[in-house]
Design an enzyme around this catalytic site. Structure first.
Site, short mmCIF file in Angstrom:
data_model
loop_
_atom_site.label_atom_id
_atom_site.label_comp_id
_atom_site.label_asym_id
_atom_site.label_seq_id
_atom_site.Cartn_x
_atom_site.Cartn_y
_atom_site.Cartn_z
N LYS A 89 -26.14 -74.98 82.37
CA LYS A 89 -25.31 -75.80 81.47
C LYS A 89 -25.55 -77.30 81.64
O LYS A 89 -25.44 -78.06 80.70
CB LYS A 89 -23.84 -75.47 81.67
N GLU A 111 -14.96 -78.51 75.23
CA GLU A 111 -14.14 -77.31 75.35
C GLU A 111 -14.69 -76.52 76.53
O GLU A 111 -15.87 -76.68 76.89
CB GLU A 111 -14.24 -76.46 74.08
N SER A 376 -29.54 -67.31 84.84
CA SER A 376 -28.86 -68.49 84.27
C SER A 376 -27.94 -69.21 85.25
O SER A 376 -27.71 -70.41 85.11
CB SER A 376 -28.08 -68.09 83.02
#
Ligand SMILES: *Cc1c(COP(=O)(O)O)cnc(C)c1O
Length: 393
Positions: A89, A111, A376
């Site tokens: 991310k 968010e 990930s």
């Protein structure tokens, strides 16, 4: 294969910008400047230095001897779990904060569901000394307390959202509302390849560093131009979009793995491509899980990052055209794959990434196939869930 959006933001039948009129100025400004800005040499240079020295890129491509033996192929793990803040991310939040700076914005909103994107956003805001407001469903603030505390420690304001089901989709609605009310000074950092055009494309471009590195690393380690398979889990689809991007126009087999939750027919799943229909969610036309009268169905997955009722428009397009193959992995299968990697390789994967690992069991390979799994994120955040299930084994 058209893997960049057309001028209206469509990938085939999916995408676009279905937004309230009040949001037009913000989206319009972003559309006008983002491509030019992120292609500027000075922007690229600043991003590269930070990706290298702050995030720790390039992330290694690790040959897993044990998985390779078990599945009779050459299996590599792309180690996004080793990035600062523990997942892919940060590639996106770092790119977007530099974009916000170039746009002259002083205030950042985001968010978050489980809090991973919120933490990655709060991290880059601390780095750039920008105000940070994170919208998070009230239910999520209660079940993800450590991430709430991390965001606060980093200087962010966490706003609990009490509308709707008090989870991710409600937090997204609230962030969009804030943006409408603060068009001048605020940039909205969205957390996946979702939302109105140009967001899916912006996030894809910032995550595409993953496939750029995979391509270079495969060449260096095997002498081949391309891997045979790239496998990634899909919530909204940002890590998969990044891992696929430089391979979309090739013969590389792209495998996208969605969360089947308790099973595809259980009513508790997040397998959007298996269960969804076209509709409009958070500003783009895409596939989403909905009732007959178009109400969003609450998704379920054991991994918070895959617990999303939609999927990015690029993935809807890859699904519809058959360019990517979609597989579905249950909560239990993911836990088992996560525990297996922990014991055989000494790597505790995020439960999201464990879905991608479990997909190995649904595929058969040729002996010299090169298979890359995008790992990930790391599993520290999932410790309690692993422990609960480990006791039951
Ligand atoms: C958030 C998250 C995901 C899911 O998001 P995508 O946009 O689909 O990549 C997957 N893995 C990890 C570790 C995450 O934190």
């Amino acid at each position: 294969m058209n893997h960049t959006a057309n001028s209206k933001g469509f990938y085939g039948n999916f995408g676009g910008a279905f937004i309230p009129e009040m949001l037009f100025p913000n989206i319009d400004e972003l559309k006008r400047v983002y491509l030019q800005t992120i292609n500027e040499p000075s922007f690229q240079k600043e991003l590269k230095v930070l990706l290298n020295d702050f995030v720790g890129r390039p992330s290694p491509l690790y040959y897993s001897r044990n998985l390779s033996e078990k599945h009779s192929a050459n299996i590599y793990l792309k180690r996004e779990d080793l990035n600062h803040t523990g997942a892919h991310k940060i590639n996106n939040t770092l790119g977007q904060i530099l974009l916000a700076k170039r746009l002259g914005k002083k205030r950042i909103i985001a968010e978050t569901g489980a809090g991973q994107h919120g933490v990655a956003t709060a991290t880059v805001c601390a780095l750039m000394n920008m105000e940070c407001i994170v919208y998070m469903g009230k239910v999520d603030t209660e079940r993800q307390m450590p991430n709430v505390e991390r965001m606060k420690l980093l200087g962010a304001t966490v706003v609990p959202v009490t509308s709707g089901s008090q989870t991710l989709k409600d937090a997204t609605n609230e962030a969009i509302r804030d943006w409408i009310n603060n068009p001048e000074n605020t940039h909205y950092i969205i957390g996946s390849v979702v939302g109105p055009h140009p967001y899916p494309e912006i996030v894809t471009l910032f995550q595409a560093v993953i496939s750029k590195e995979i391509k270079e690393q495969v060449k260096e380690k095997t002498g081949k131009e391309y891997p045979d398979y790239v496998i990634a889990c899909v919530g909204g689809g940002s890590n998969a979009a990044g891992a696929f991007y430089h391979f979309i126009d090739t013969d590389v087999k792209l495998i996208a793995v969605e969360a089947a939750g308790l099973g595809l027919q259980s009513g508790k799943s997040a397998a959007t491509t298996a269960l969804g229909q076209p509709g409009i969610l958070h500003g783009s036309k895409t596939l989403l899980m909905q009732t007959e009268d178009g109400q969003v169905v609450e998704p379920h997955s054991i991994s918070a990052g895959l617990d999303y009722p939609g999927i990015g428009p690029l993935h809807a397009h890859l699904f519809e055209t058959g360019k990517a193959k979609f597989l579905y992995v249950t909560d239990e299968e993911a836990i088992n794959a996560g525990l297996e990697l922990t014991r055989t390789e000494g790597i505790i994967p995020a439960l999201e990434s464990a879905h991608a690992l479990s997909a190995l069991n649904q595929l058969t390979f040729k002996k010299d196939d090169i298979v890359v799994i995008n790992l990930s994120g790391r599993g520290d955040k999932d410790m309690l869930t692993y422990l609960e299930h480990y006791k039951n084994i």
